[in-house]
Design a protein around this motif. Structure first.
Motif, short mmCIF file in Angstrom:
data_model
loop_
_atom_site.label_atom_id
_atom_site.label_comp_id
_atom_site.label_asym_id
_atom_site.label_seq_id
_atom_site.Cartn_x
_atom_site.Cartn_y
_atom_site.Cartn_z
N UNK A 1 0.86 -1.14 -0.09
CA UNK A 1 -0.05 0.10 -0.10
C UNK A 1 0.91 1.18 0.02
N UNK A 2 1.88 1.30 0.78
CA UNK A 2 2.38 2.54 1.02
C UNK A 2 3.76 2.70 0.17
N UNK A 3 4.15 1.67 -0.50
CA UNK A 3 5.47 1.76 -1.30
C UNK A 3 5.32 2.75 -2.53
N UNK A 4 6.34 3.45 -2.67
CA UNK A 4 6.52 4.53 -3.82
C UNK A 4 7.41 3.85 -4.85
N UNK B 1 5.25 -1.04 -8.09
CA UNK B 1 3.85 -0.67 -8.34
C UNK B 1 3.91 -0.39 -9.95
N UNK B 2 3.07 -1.41 -10.48
CA UNK B 2 3.12 -1.13 -11.95
C UNK B 2 2.13 0.02 -12.45
N UNK C 1 -2.94 5.68 -2.75
CA UNK C 1 -2.30 6.57 -3.55
C UNK C 1 -1.25 6.13 -4.63
N UNK C 2 -0.61 5.00 -4.22
CA UNK C 2 0.27 4.53 -5.37
C UNK C 2 -0.22 3.84 -6.41
N UNK C 3 -1.73 3.59 -6.41
CA UNK C 3 -2.41 2.94 -7.71
C UNK C 3 -3.11 3.98 -8.37
N UNK C 4 -2.87 5.25 -8.02
CA UNK C 4 -3.82 6.21 -8.66
C UNK C 4 -3.69 6.35 -10.25
N UNK C 5 -2.33 6.21 -10.59
CA UNK C 5 -2.24 6.33 -11.98
C UNK C 5 -1.90 4.84 -12.73
#
Lengths: 528, 132
Positions: free
Chosen positions: B52-55, B60-61, B88-92
């Protein structure tokens, strides 16, 4: 001789005077008729008898004819004089003698009236049906029966009519009561006013239990309204026959499927509707079979659809593997094998896509969109550019510019993809130039598209089968045998028609007609 | 050396062969540096909740290639769950359907999901790479 034409009636109550007169007239050559007049048979009645169309006659108790009115000539060809003094039974038909005898005996028991029908022998040897009513005349003093007075008339027409009515009534009753179909009559509200006996075997009701009730009360609630409306419409239009299938509740509560053929009945010789006559039969077995059949067809379609889909998965894996293999393998013979595998995989893919298309066409919903037919055709042609056979084709396009129609795009694509690929594929390499002509134009509210080639052509013997499923008319072909089947189905579903003209070694013309103004969501299917 | 188009791409497909083929094509054509493969949609969802939190863009693909016909949870089941994730990290992150299905209903249905940007019929080929 002249005198014999006159009839002289002697009215004289004194026996001696009468005899005197009678003998005198007789001696002079007059044909005298003996009538003794009494109270109940006076001159007034006599003149009536002489002028009526019915035959009035008087007989003694042993049946001798004492008097016959002139109408007997009309009836039998005899003049009254010719029958005078003869026995009545001389004129009977042999088959009626016994009946007449017992009738005559009964007149004495009943002391008065009799009525009978019998065949009377005419002067020309034929028989006429006669209806006679008679009564006894009594002697005033002794009160003993003395004579019989009878009124007779021709009953031929009536007898024949009676016979006819009797026969046809018997026939109708026989049919109505013994038919396994139920025959009913209704008023315009659907109320039963006749129910044949078969109601019992079919529904468990005796006819009496149904009479006076409305047929709609027995119908399944899901069917009642539709049937009622259908029938009202039928009565309104007042024409022909209305056939309907519906569920009907039996006496035991169970519903069965019934099919009825309904016809209007009219008041005799008028166009005033009187009621409805229906013939109904139990079609439960047929209906159950139809439902089973529908389920099976659905199952089969699902099977084709599912299995084609499921086969598509592994097939695309194979295609993916081949794609990689081609980029990496360098061994010459391996490349050849991979090319062959790729070709087979491609064929398999074509079959699966065709099968999926068929289920889509036959099962799928129609999605109407605006279509520019020229764009569709140009796009299809360019999609075939990569085919090796494409290079040889000389295209002649004759496209009308402003044709726009509203149809399902995938159906239209399917039609022309298959027709154009066939024209490309079955070109005739022995000809110097392979030409494909495509023309579009409007004709009577229809779009007409012609795809014409100078290819191998289709032998006449095969032409009627080419639209069948899995039919392959060409041993050299790599096709699935589904192309024209798809064309036919797609054309029909679009509400159009397709016509084939072909000559072997000369070429083929497919002409497709599609509706230009397609307002209805469900096009009317038409046979090719 | 050319640069990879994406840091990472995720493949969700129950077919090992397809995953192998796709992975091969994507890496060979420099589409993604890291290719994350899941043979079950559930496992992919678990992966996202664990990260969830990783940037880290390697983890995160930006693109998920998603199959439809899969056992237990199919592609649409995944999409429902995926669009619920608020991380947040999946927003795009966008989804491309990659399936052997040619059922027009499947294509239509895919359009209902805002995360889906494209629909590709298998097999994945070079022509498709531009879309990705």
């Amino acid at each position: 001789m002249q005198q014999q034409k006159f009839k002289v009636l002697i009215v004289e109550d004194k026996k001696a005077d009468y005899d005197l007169l009678y003998n005198e007239l007789k001696a002079k050559g007059y044909n005298a008729q003996v009538i003794e007049l009494r109270n109940e048979f006076d001159l007034k009645y006599l003149s009536l008898a002489e002028n009526t169309n019915d035959v009035i006659s008087v007989h003694n108790l042993s049946g001798d004819i004492l008097y016959a009115s002139p109408a007997i000539f009309e009836l039998s060809g005899y003049t009254p004089e010719e029958v005078l003094g003869r026995k009545l039974r001389d004129f009977f038909h042999i088959d009626d003698v016994a009946q007449m005898r017992s009738q005559l005996e009964s007149i004495f028991e009943n002391k008065n009236k009799l009525r009978f029908e019998y065949r009377f022998l005419n002067k020309n040897g034929t028989y006429t049906w006669i209806e006679t009513s008679g009564r006894l005349l009594f002697d005033e003093k002794t009160n003993e029966p003395k004579e019989i007075i009878a009124v007779s008339r021709d009953a031929t027409d009536r007898m024949l009519n009676d016979q006819r009515i009797k026969t046809s009534e018997e026939q109708y009753r026989l049919i109505a009561e013994n038919a396994t179909d139920m025959i009913t009559r209704h008023d315009l509200e659907g109320v039963y006013n006749y129910v044949s006996n078969s109601s019992y075997t079919m529904l468990g009701y005796n006819p009496a239990e149904m009479l006076g009730k409305s047929a709609f009360d027995f119908l399944h609630p899901d069917d009642a309204i539709a049937i009622k409306n259908g029938l009202l419409d039928f009565v309104d239009k007042g024409l022909g026959i209305y056939t309907a299938a519906y569920r009907y509740q039996k006496k035991n509560g169970e519903y069965i499927w019934i099919e009825s053929t309904n016809k209007l009945t009219y008041v005799d010789n008028t166009n005033v509707i009187q009621g409805i006559i229906s013939i109904s039969r139990d079609i439960s077995d047929r209906k159950a079979f139809e439902i089973k059949l529908e389920d099976k067809i659905k199952e089969l379609d699902t099977f084709i659809y599912r299995s084609s889909h499921d086969l598509k998965g592994p097939l695309s894996s194979l295609q993916g593997l081949l794609n990689i293999a081609k980029t990496e393998i360098v061994d010459e013979s391996a490349i050849q094998y991979f090319n062959l595998i790729e070709k087979s995989v491609h064929n398999l893919d074509t079959i699966l896509m065709d099968l999926l298309n068929i289920t889509k066409i036959t099962q799928g919903s129609i999605n109407l969109v605006d279509i520019h037919i020229n764009d569709v055709i140009l796009k299809i042609i360019s999609s075939f550019e990569n085919l090796p056979e494409y290079a040889n084709i000389h295209w002649e396009l004759n496209l009308d510019n402003d044709i726009q129609l509203r149809l399902d795009k995938s159906l239209v694509n399917n039609i022309f993809q298959n027709l154009i690929i066939n024209a490309i594929r079955y070109q005739d390499s022995s000809k110097p130039k392979s030409t494909i002509k495509i023309s579009t134009f409007k004709k009577n509210n229809e779009l007409m598209v012609q795809v014409e080639d100078n290819g191998q052509g289709i032998p006449e013997t095969l032409q009627r089968n080419v639209f069948d499923m899995f039919f392959r008319g060409n041993t050299k072909s790599s096709g699935t045998g589904l192309g024209l089947y798809i064309v036919r189905n797609a054309v029909e579903k679009s509400g159009g028609r397709v016509i084939l003209e072909s000559e072997e070694n000369r070429g083929t013309i497919f002409t497709v007609y599609l509706p230009l103004n397609n307002n209805s969501e469900t096009p009317i299917p038409q046979l090719v | 050396m050319n640069e990879y188009k994406y840091k990472s791409i995720m493949l969700i497909d129950d077919s090992d062969i397809d995953n192998m083929v796709n992975k091969h094509i994507l890496s060979k054509n420099m589409v993604a540096e890291n290719i994350i493969v899941f043979t079950s949609a559930n496992d992919a969802l678990t992966y996202f909740s664990e990260n969830k939190t990783t940037t880290d863009e390697m983890l995160i693909p930006k693109i998920i290639l998603l199959d439809i016909n899969m056992p237990i949870m199919n592609g649409f089941g995944f999409l429902v769950e995926f669009e619920k994730i608020t991380a947040d990290n999946l927003k795009n992150t966008k989804v491309i359907m990659l399936t052997s299905s040619v059922d027009p209903n499947d294509i239509r249905r895919s359009k209902d999901y805002s995360s889906v940007i494209s629909f590709i019929s298998k097999p994945l080929s070079l022509e498709h790479l531009d879309e990705i």
